[in-house]
Motif scaffolding. Sequence first.
Motif, PDB file in Angstrom:
ATOM      1  N   GLY A 109       9.599  -3.713  12.794  1.00 43.24           N
ATOM      2  CA  GLY A 109       8.479  -2.810  12.541  1.00 43.24           C
ATOM      3  C   GLY A 109       7.945  -2.229  13.832  1.00 43.24           C
ATOM      4  O   GLY A 109       8.376  -2.595  14.934  1.00 43.24           O
ATOM      5  N   THR A 110       6.972  -1.327  13.708  1.00 44.96           N
ATOM      6  CA  THR A 110       6.453  -0.596  14.863  1.00 44.96           C
ATOM      7  C   THR A 110       5.121  -1.131  15.371  1.00 44.96           C
ATOM      8  O   THR A 110       4.744  -0.839  16.499  1.00 44.96           O
ATOM      9  CB  THR A 110       6.249   0.888  14.505  1.00 44.96           C
ATOM     10  OG1 THR A 110       5.265   0.992  13.467  1.00 44.96           O
ATOM     11  CG2 THR A 110       7.558   1.523  14.042  1.00 44.96           C
ATOM     12  N   SER A 111       4.360  -1.827  14.548  1.00 50.15           N
ATOM     13  CA  SER A 111       3.010  -2.326  14.811  1.00 50.15           C
ATOM     14  C   SER A 111       1.964  -1.227  14.848  1.00 50.15           C
ATOM     15  O   SER A 111       0.812  -1.478  15.184  1.00 50.15           O
ATOM     16  CB  SER A 111       2.946  -3.150  16.107  1.00 50.15           C
ATOM     17  OG  SER A 111       2.769  -2.338  17.256  1.00 50.15           O
ATOM     18  N   SER A 112       2.319   0.010  14.497  1.00 56.10           N
ATOM     19  CA  SER A 112       1.370   1.128  14.470  1.00 56.10           C
ATOM     20  C   SER A 112       1.357   1.778  13.091  1.00 56.10           C
ATOM     21  O   SER A 112       2.389   1.871  12.431  1.00 56.10           O
ATOM     22  CB  SER A 112       1.749   2.187  15.511  1.00 56.10           C
ATOM     23  OG  SER A 112       1.614   1.705  16.821  1.00 56.10           O
ATOM     24  N   TRP A 113       0.166   2.231  12.681  1.00 57.38           N
ATOM     25  CA  TRP A 113       0.051   3.059  11.495  1.00 57.38           C
ATOM     26  C   TRP A 113       0.442   4.486  11.851  1.00 57.38           C
ATOM     27  O   TRP A 113       0.112   4.975  12.942  1.00 57.38           O
ATOM     28  CB  TRP A 113      -1.377   3.055  10.963  1.00 57.38           C
ATOM     29  CG  TRP A 113      -1.837   1.752  10.406  1.00 57.38           C
ATOM     30  CD1 TRP A 113      -2.144   0.633  11.100  1.00 57.38           C
ATOM     31  CD2 TRP A 113      -2.060   1.450   9.031  1.00 57.38           C
ATOM     32  NE1 TRP A 113      -2.551  -0.374  10.249  1.00 57.38           N
ATOM     33  CE2 TRP A 113      -2.510   0.106   8.964  1.00 57.38           C
ATOM     34  CE3 TRP A 113      -1.940   2.173   7.844  1.00 57.38           C
ATOM     35  CZ2 TRP A 113      -2.826  -0.522   7.765  1.00 57.38           C
ATOM     36  CZ3 TRP A 113      -2.250   1.553   6.643  1.00 57.38           C
ATOM     37  CH2 TRP A 113      -2.683   0.220   6.612  1.00 57.38           C
ATOM     38  N   SER A 114       1.115   5.166  10.954  1.00 56.37           N
ATOM     39  CA  SER A 114       1.437   6.581  11.136  1.00 56.37           C
ATOM     40  C   SER A 114       0.866   7.361   9.959  1.00 56.37           C
ATOM     41  O   SER A 114       1.153   7.051   8.796  1.00 56.37           O
ATOM     42  CB  SER A 114       2.955   6.786  11.216  1.00 56.37           C
ATOM     43  OG  SER A 114       3.277   8.166  11.281  1.00 56.37           O
ATOM     44  N   LEU A 115       0.039   8.371  10.254  1.00 56.20           N
ATOM     45  CA  LEU A 115      -0.626   9.174   9.235  1.00 56.20           C
ATOM     46  C   LEU A 115      -0.290  10.639   9.458  1.00 56.20           C
ATOM     47  O   LEU A 115      -0.375  11.132  10.598  1.00 56.20           O
ATOM     48  CB  LEU A 115      -2.143   8.978   9.304  1.00 56.20           C
ATOM     49  CG  LEU A 115      -2.652   7.539   9.434  1.00 56.20           C
ATOM     50  CD1 LEU A 115      -4.144   7.528   9.720  1.00 56.20           C
ATOM     51  CD2 LEU A 115      -2.345   6.757   8.171  1.00 56.20           C
ATOM     52  N   ALA A 116       0.089  11.334   8.412  1.00 58.87           N
ATOM     53  CA  ALA A 116       0.416  12.753   8.535  1.00 58.87           C
ATOM     54  C   ALA A 116      -0.046  13.496   7.286  1.00 58.87           C
ATOM     55  O   ALA A 116      -0.020  12.952   6.173  1.00 58.87           O
ATOM     56  CB  ALA A 116       1.916  12.954   8.740  1.00 58.87           C
TER      57      ALA A 116
END
Length: 255
Positions: A130-137
Amino acid sequence: MNKSIAISVLLLMFSMGSNAQETAPTKTEIDPTKPTNLYTQVNASLEYQSGKTQNLFGVRTNVQYALNPDNLFLVELPFLYNDKTEKFGIGDMRVRYFTAVKRNISKSFIAIVPFADVSFPIGSYKNGLGTSSWSLAGGAVLGFIISKKLSIFPGASYVHITKPATNILPETSKFSSDGVGFQFNASYVINKKTFLFVNPTPTFLSTNGQWKTFWSGEVNLNRIIIPNKFKVNAYWGPNFTTDVHILRLGATMYL
């Protein structure tokens, strides 16, 4: 904690969609060559991701539920194995919502489709999953018919990526990123059962005032096996900036 948040938000989104539209989708002729056409479907694919320091193998599934021909939810979840950490588990979950606010504007201008896209960091970064970051678009896709064989679907979106989880990544950047993403999807019908998507997807992100461009894209070859029911596809998703390449072999069942 991330897993419980993801599940709660997912249930809320489905609840909102159900309240907004209770009419069941009608059965229609399915035309998968146009990504602005929204259909209930189940997709599964074998996946390989090659990177500079690690490789990932696994299965990626996504379920798309059309509330009606103009509204659709997508939930995607990968199950991956990292050959560097030798760990297997779920990756980050992705949820998308599409709503076609306008169709058939003219003979060639066929759709305006806004969308929201959220990635939940439920995959383990420690295990390389996983990335450990939220991604919002959030953005919109437009649909244009160029000829009987060629259609284009340009789009743009605002992108926000939260700062990495500092308890996991103490040495990495502690800043979030903001920017804009573009797509220039072209759909080409090779014959009655075969079609191709070619989609350059550059993204421009600013992190602590420093801009960086990510050059990426998608090439997706599709073959209809049973009209209105079943197709298969081969996918290549390169990110030339990070030198990560994704290969998938998949199948889609329309419900």
